[in-house]
Scaffold this motif. Sequence first.
Motif, PDB file in Angstrom:
ATOM      1  N   VAL A 106       0.839  -1.202   0.000  1.00  0.00           N
ATOM      2  CA  VAL A 106       0.000   0.000   0.000  1.00  0.00           C
ATOM      3  C   VAL A 106       0.873   1.250   0.000  1.00  0.00           C
ATOM      4  CG1 VAL A 106      -1.703   1.347   1.312  1.00  0.00           C
ATOM      5  CG2 VAL A 106      -1.940  -1.148   1.138  1.00  0.00           C
ATOM      6  N   PHE A 107       1.881   1.256   0.875  1.00  0.00           N
ATOM      7  CA  PHE A 107       2.753   2.423   0.982  1.00  0.00           C
ATOM      8  C   PHE A 107       3.553   2.652  -0.298  1.00  0.00           C
ATOM      9  CE2 PHE A 107       7.066   3.988   2.266  1.00  0.00           C
ATOM     10  CZ  PHE A 107       6.694   5.315   2.482  1.00  0.00           C
ATOM     11  N   ASP A 140      -3.248   5.285   6.881  1.00  0.00           N
ATOM     12  CA  ASP A 140      -2.019   5.847   7.439  1.00  0.00           C
ATOM     13  C   ASP A 140      -0.857   5.636   6.466  1.00  0.00           C
ATOM     14  OD1 ASP A 140      -3.304   6.641   9.742  1.00  0.00           O
ATOM     15  OD2 ASP A 140      -2.727   4.856  10.875  1.00  0.00           O
ATOM     16  N   GLN A 141      -0.825   4.475   5.825  1.00  0.00           N
ATOM     17  CA  GLN A 141       0.218   4.209   4.826  1.00  0.00           C
ATOM     18  C   GLN A 141       0.093   5.183   3.659  1.00  0.00           C
ATOM     19  OE1 GLN A 141       2.703   2.126   5.193  1.00  0.00           O
ATOM     20  NE2 GLN A 141       1.986   1.122   7.054  1.00  0.00           N
ATOM     21  N   MET A 142      -1.134   5.433   3.225  1.00  0.00           N
ATOM     22  CA  MET A 142      -1.342   6.383   2.132  1.00  0.00           C
ATOM     23  C   MET A 142      -0.983   7.803   2.566  1.00  0.00           C
ATOM     24  SD  MET A 142      -2.168   4.957  -0.667  1.00  0.00           S
ATOM     25  CE  MET A 142      -2.524   6.527  -1.461  1.00  0.00           C
ATOM     26  N   ALA A 148       5.493  11.967   2.152  1.00  0.00           N
ATOM     27  CA  ALA A 148       6.819  11.784   1.579  1.00  0.00           C
ATOM     28  C   ALA A 148       6.941  12.444   0.208  1.00  0.00           C
ATOM     29  CB  ALA A 148       7.132  10.290   1.464  1.00  0.00           C
ATOM     30  N   VAL A 149       5.859  12.414  -0.553  1.00  0.00           N
ATOM     31  CA  VAL A 149       5.871  13.028  -1.891  1.00  0.00           C
ATOM     32  C   VAL A 149       5.664  14.535  -1.797  1.00  0.00           C
ATOM     33  CG1 VAL A 149       4.726  13.066  -4.151  1.00  0.00           C
ATOM     34  CG2 VAL A 149       5.087  10.888  -2.965  1.00  0.00           C
ATOM     35  N   ALA A 430       9.754  -1.248  -5.473  1.00  0.00           N
ATOM     36  CA  ALA A 430       8.481  -1.504  -6.150  1.00  0.00           C
ATOM     37  C   ALA A 430       8.579  -2.718  -7.059  1.00  0.00           C
ATOM     38  CB  ALA A 430       8.066  -0.279  -6.953  1.00  0.00           C
ATOM     39  N   ARG A 431       9.694  -2.866  -7.756  1.00  0.00           N
ATOM     40  CA  ARG A 431       9.854  -4.035  -8.625  1.00  0.00           C
ATOM     41  C   ARG A 431       9.867  -5.327  -7.809  1.00  0.00           C
ATOM     42  NH1 ARG A 431      12.750  -0.163 -11.717  1.00  0.00           N
ATOM     43  NH2 ARG A 431      14.674  -0.424 -10.487  1.00  0.00           N
TER      44      ARG A 431
END
Length: 444
Positions: A106-107, A140-142, A148-149, A430-431
């Motif tokens: 999710v994060f 919370d992860q989102m 962060a972004v 991510a990969r």
Amino acid sequence: MLIVGNGLLVTLGERNRVIPGGAVATERGLVVAVGPTAELKARHPGAEFLDARGGLIMPGLVNVHTHAYGAFARGISLGGRPAKTFIEVLRGLWWKLDRALTPEDVFVSGLLGLVDCLKNGTTTVFDHHASPNAIGGSLDQMAKAAGAVGVRACLCYEVSDRDGPGRASEGIEENVRFAAGLAGGGSTLAALMGLHASMTLSDATLGRAVAEAGRLGIGCHIHCSEGPEDLADSRGRYDRSVVRRLADMGVLGPSSIAAHCVHTSPEDFELLAKTRSIVAHNPQSNMNNAVGVAPVLAMLAAGVRVVLGTDGFGNDLFEGAMAANIVHKLASRDPSVGWGEGQQMTLANAGEVATQFFGCRLGALTEGAGADLIVVDYDPPTELNPGNFWGHFLFGLRGGQVRHSVVAGRLVMRDRRVLGLDEAEVMARARELSAKVWERVAKL
């Protein structure tokens, strides 16, 4: 204080101004002045200065419906017979993908989706999240990813009965927990009660979700009449349209987003306008899923608040606006339609909706507005003025030209590098994670 200057400034807003060699001065998250660069630098000699180097300075864009977790679907191979209907698309891809997500997925997928939004000029995102086997803490992860972004984000979890009553209850609880935690919080996060669609929600679940949303003073974010299956289900089980059912259940309202609204009627438009609900138009996704063309031109004419989204089908709203412009001309077989309506959805209405949710004027660079702006590498080959900016927007601007981004007065992307984030590290992780997600999807 930060001044962004030496650019072609387009303020947008009620009194749109185009200022060659213009600048925007920001302080404490707000625009404190706009005008000629030399004038603002002289007035604030100690301010940090970001040189636009002749680029176009404009407000950041607003995406009113997307799914960041969809980033992990890029390149996935499902095998078997290709989906032929919308419900087959949902069952064969999206409902498998969301079930395969872990909290870390999710994060990281959230990071990917939101970075892509930022790099394409979007500074405010309304995300609709689903991860039935990782519900608790998913928002919370989102929120951590959004922080962060550096984007503004209105978040929700997608409540649905499709995975059973236990998961539906968990989804409601996650929305409640997250929204309650934002009470009196910062200005870059907001919350809604997420709902999947009428066809996967019982009256009991809808009633509970709406009651909790009302208690918290928040609206709902739901897919509405996206595919023909949703309308057929509502007519078959409840003897009414999806819009009528949602209105009767209290889902609609001035703080609620009804995404898509493809299969809707004039009677539905009247309800949407009367309740002041927000309709998110996602033309590229609708074309890709072959569900039809939403009658948003008629909705706008009826007084419905329609805004532009992507539904996770890419994150370039410049391209989304072009798609909207073209598809409505084609559907109407009338080249004169869609021009003003596209501008209204993409810029004016989207700015008003973002303003409503984040408590400061967004979508315009005027004194006192939220300091959300982008610098686009664009040297207009013809005159650019307040009256023809939309033509330049459609035919000259694309997300890949966005060089710098500022959100709430903070520089979050410089020279297409998201500050404070190791993008190479994110992509590598991510990969690794997406490969495992794909393995789990294949077993579902």
